[in-house]
Write a protein that holds these residues in place. Structure first.
Motif, PDB file in Angstrom:
ATOM      1  N   SER A 115       8.157  -0.547   9.226  1.00  0.00           N
ATOM      2  CA  SER A 115       7.886  -1.161   7.927  1.00  0.00           C
ATOM      3  C   SER A 115       8.746  -0.629   6.795  1.00  0.00           C
ATOM      4  O   SER A 115       8.620  -1.082   5.653  1.00  0.00           O
ATOM      5  CB  SER A 115       6.404  -0.963   7.556  1.00  0.00           C
ATOM      6  OG  SER A 115       6.080   0.413   7.483  1.00  0.00           O
ATOM      7  N   VAL A 116       9.631   0.325   7.081  1.00  0.00           N
ATOM      8  CA  VAL A 116      10.375   0.967   5.998  1.00  0.00           C
ATOM      9  C   VAL A 116      11.268  -0.018   5.248  1.00  0.00           C
ATOM     10  O   VAL A 116      11.450   0.106   4.027  1.00  0.00           O
ATOM     11  CB  VAL A 116      11.211   2.154   6.535  1.00  0.00           C
ATOM     12  CG1 VAL A 116      12.268   1.683   7.530  1.00  0.00           C
ATOM     13  CG2 VAL A 116      11.857   2.926   5.383  1.00  0.00           C
ATOM     14  N   LEU A 117      11.825  -1.006   5.925  1.00  0.00           N
ATOM     15  CA  LEU A 117      12.685  -1.966   5.230  1.00  0.00           C
ATOM     16  C   LEU A 117      11.881  -2.828   4.260  1.00  0.00           C
ATOM     17  O   LEU A 117      12.391  -3.229   3.200  1.00  0.00           O
ATOM     18  CB  LEU A 117      13.430  -2.837   6.235  1.00  0.00           C
ATOM     19  CG  LEU A 117      14.455  -2.105   7.099  1.00  0.00           C
ATOM     20  CD1 LEU A 117      15.081  -3.045   8.118  1.00  0.00           C
ATOM     21  CD2 LEU A 117      15.549  -1.467   6.230  1.00  0.00           C
ATOM     22  N   GLU A 118      10.641  -3.107   4.593  1.00  0.00           N
ATOM     23  CA  GLU A 118       9.786  -3.867   3.677  1.00  0.00           C
ATOM     24  C   GLU A 118       9.410  -3.015   2.470  1.00  0.00           C
ATOM     25  O   GLU A 118       9.351  -3.515   1.340  1.00  0.00           O
ATOM     26  CB  GLU A 118       8.535  -4.345   4.417  1.00  0.00           C
ATOM     27  CG  GLU A 118       8.856  -5.369   5.505  1.00  0.00           C
ATOM     28  CD  GLU A 118       7.682  -5.626   6.429  1.00  0.00           C
ATOM     29  OE1 GLU A 118       6.768  -4.771   6.465  1.00  0.00           O
ATOM     30  OE2 GLU A 118       7.678  -6.662   7.108  1.00  0.00           O
TER      31      GLU A 118
ATOM     32  N   ALA B  50      10.514  -1.551  -3.199  1.00  0.00           N
ATOM     33  CA  ALA B  50      11.009  -0.564  -4.165  1.00  0.00           C
ATOM     34  C   ALA B  50      12.150  -1.134  -5.000  1.00  0.00           C
ATOM     35  O   ALA B  50      12.233  -0.892  -6.213  1.00  0.00           O
ATOM     36  CB  ALA B  50      11.459   0.699  -3.431  1.00  0.00           C
ATOM     37  N   LEU B  51      13.022  -1.887  -4.361  1.00  0.00           N
ATOM     38  CA  LEU B  51      14.133  -2.504  -5.081  1.00  0.00           C
ATOM     39  C   LEU B  51      13.635  -3.560  -6.060  1.00  0.00           C
ATOM     40  O   LEU B  51      14.105  -3.646  -7.201  1.00  0.00           O
ATOM     41  CB  LEU B  51      15.113  -3.130  -4.079  1.00  0.00           C
ATOM     42  CG  LEU B  51      15.909  -2.132  -3.230  1.00  0.00           C
ATOM     43  CD1 LEU B  51      16.501  -2.822  -2.012  1.00  0.00           C
ATOM     44  CD2 LEU B  51      17.005  -1.494  -4.058  1.00  0.00           C
ATOM     45  N   GLU B  52      12.696  -4.368  -5.626  1.00  0.00           N
ATOM     46  CA  GLU B  52      12.186  -5.432  -6.487  1.00  0.00           C
ATOM     47  C   GLU B  52      11.388  -4.880  -7.665  1.00  0.00           C
ATOM     48  O   GLU B  52      11.386  -5.462  -8.749  1.00  0.00           O
ATOM     49  CB  GLU B  52      11.331  -6.389  -5.660  1.00  0.00           C
ATOM     50  CG  GLU B  52      12.145  -7.188  -4.646  1.00  0.00           C
ATOM     51  CD  GLU B  52      11.290  -8.081  -3.770  1.00  0.00           C
ATOM     52  OE1 GLU B  52      10.042  -7.884  -3.758  1.00  0.00           O
ATOM     53  OE2 GLU B  52      11.846  -8.969  -3.101  1.00  0.00           O
ATOM     54  N   TYR B  53      10.724  -3.736  -7.463  1.00  0.00           N
ATOM     55  CA  TYR B  53       9.905  -3.158  -8.523  1.00  0.00           C
ATOM     56  C   TYR B  53      10.660  -2.113  -9.346  1.00  0.00           C
ATOM     57  O   TYR B  53      10.095  -1.525 -10.273  1.00  0.00           O
ATOM     58  CB  TYR B  53       8.651  -2.507  -7.928  1.00  0.00           C
ATOM     59  CG  TYR B  53       7.756  -3.458  -7.165  1.00  0.00           C
ATOM     60  CD1 TYR B  53       7.819  -4.838  -7.371  1.00  0.00           C
ATOM     61  CD2 TYR B  53       6.842  -2.978  -6.231  1.00  0.00           C
ATOM     62  CE1 TYR B  53       7.006  -5.702  -6.663  1.00  0.00           C
ATOM     63  CE2 TYR B  53       6.021  -3.844  -5.520  1.00  0.00           C
ATOM     64  CZ  TYR B  53       6.110  -5.205  -5.733  1.00  0.00           C
ATOM     65  OH  TYR B  53       5.298  -6.071  -5.033  1.00  0.00           O
TER      66      TYR B  53
ATOM     67  N   LEU C 233       0.825  -1.205   0.000  1.00  0.00           N
ATOM     68  CA  LEU C 233       0.000   0.000   0.000  1.00  0.00           C
ATOM     69  C   LEU C 233       0.866   1.264   0.000  1.00  0.00           C
ATOM     70  O   LEU C 233       0.488   2.286  -0.587  1.00  0.00           O
ATOM     71  CB  LEU C 233      -0.939  -0.011   1.208  1.00  0.00           C
ATOM     72  CG  LEU C 233      -2.092  -1.017   1.112  1.00  0.00           C
ATOM     73  CD1 LEU C 233      -2.819  -1.127   2.442  1.00  0.00           C
ATOM     74  CD2 LEU C 233      -3.069  -0.624   0.005  1.00  0.00           C
ATOM     75  N   ALA C 234       2.025   1.200   0.652  1.00  0.00           N
ATOM     76  CA  ALA C 234       2.948   2.334   0.614  1.00  0.00           C
ATOM     77  C   ALA C 234       3.482   2.540  -0.800  1.00  0.00           C
ATOM     78  O   ALA C 234       3.636   3.679  -1.261  1.00  0.00           O
ATOM     79  CB  ALA C 234       4.100   2.110   1.596  1.00  0.00           C
ATOM     80  N   VAL C 235       3.767   1.443  -1.492  1.00  0.00           N
ATOM     81  CA  VAL C 235       4.205   1.546  -2.883  1.00  0.00           C
ATOM     82  C   VAL C 235       3.112   2.188  -3.733  1.00  0.00           C
ATOM     83  O   VAL C 235       3.378   3.082  -4.555  1.00  0.00           O
ATOM     84  CB  VAL C 235       4.583   0.151  -3.436  1.00  0.00           C
ATOM     85  CG1 VAL C 235       4.776   0.213  -4.952  1.00  0.00           C
ATOM     86  CG2 VAL C 235       5.843  -0.365  -2.768  1.00  0.00           C
TER      87      VAL C 235
END
Length: 291
Positions: free
Chosen positions: A100-103, A108-111, A83-85
């Protein structure tokens, strides 16, 4: 001659508010996701995701067809992070939280969301603390984030004893633990470091269902056993018989340093004191004190 047009801008706040209202809103939605282990249903709008992110452009191609197709399953990303993305993709801003910032960073890295990645990295550095640092180090090592890895190692070097007692330390991978054990700047005595390495290996052995010594093998060579006093080394040797952790050859090398007290056996990285090494009588035969 025609006068060139002039781009004028309206108020950005109403525009952002309108788009924010569409986040996870079934109104006009044409794509659904089932997200995380909780299998939370999330609604989105294909054209917006596709024009903002190449990952979603490939994922949500025309083969999905019109209408509301079957949900797209994304089981590895937690719902809060996803949801943050979406918040970032819809509004180009995001509210980050320490827990939750690391998740969000991982997503962000994966996308392939470079701007969101940088925002997350800046936030992590600001909120970095003892409880977060080992988890951040693991993410840095996994994704090759060199500057974040260096920042995390420097933080652990300064807060070694506290960091070694966290759950995040016990959950580090061997590649993430190695640069810590190779550091001269850890503010912890070697006896405590050996105990921490044993606890780490026990947790890994339980999770992976493998012997403790097998789990520990990639990292225990970095323990500096020659820094331990003879009585401590004897006690370690006895415990090692009951619960193998360290190769016998490594313990023999430590005894060799004690026996010779000079020459090459008492030199090198495995005899070099760390910043937090407590003084022992035999240290005067080893390398110069840490500076």
């Amino acid at each position: 001659m025609e006068i060139p047009g002039l781009v004028v801008h309206g108020e950005s706040a109403p525009f952002s508010t309108a788009l924010r209202s569409l986040i996870n809103n079934p109104l006009y939605s044409d794509v659904r996701f089932v997200v995380g282990q909780e299998r939370q249903e999330v609604f989105a709008h294909r054209c917006l995701l596709a024009c903002r992110c190449n990952f979603f452009q490939r994922l949500l191609g025309p083969e999905l067809g019109p209408g509301l197709p079957s949900p797209v399953v994304l089981s590895t990303v937690p719902a809060e992070a996803f949801l943050a993305v979406l918040e970032f993709l819809y509004t180009n801003s995001v509210k980050l939280h320490r827990h939750s910032v690391l998740e969000v960073l991982t997503a962000a890295l994966e996308y392939g969301l470079e701007e969101l990645r940088e925002l997350c990295l800046e936030f992590v550095v600001k909120v970095l603390d003892v409880e977060l640092v080992c988890e951040a180090l693991q993410v840095a090592v996994t994704f090759g984030l060199g500057p974040l890895q260096e920042r995390c190692i420097a933080f652990i070097e300064a807060h070694s004893q506290e960091a070694l007692r966290t759950r995040g330390f016990l959950e580090l991978s061997a590649p993430a633990l190695l640069p810590l054990l190779r550091s001269d700047k850890l503010c912890v005595d070697e006896a405590e470091l050996v105990l921490a390495a044993r606890s780490w290996a026990r947790v890994g052995a339980a999770v992976l269902e493998r012997p403790v010594a097998e789990v520990a093998a990639p990292v225990v060579q970095e323990l500096r056993l020659a820094l331990l006093a003879p009585a401590e080394l004897s006690a370690l040797e006895e415990q090692n018989r009951q619960e193998p952790l360290i190769p016998v050859e490594q313990i023999v090398e430590a005894w060799k340093c004690h026996a010779l007290r000079r020459g090459d056996a008492a030199r090198g990285a495995r005899c070099r004191r760390r910043r937090g090494t407590l003084p022992r009588e035999h240290h005067r035969f080893l390398d110069l004190p840490f500076k």
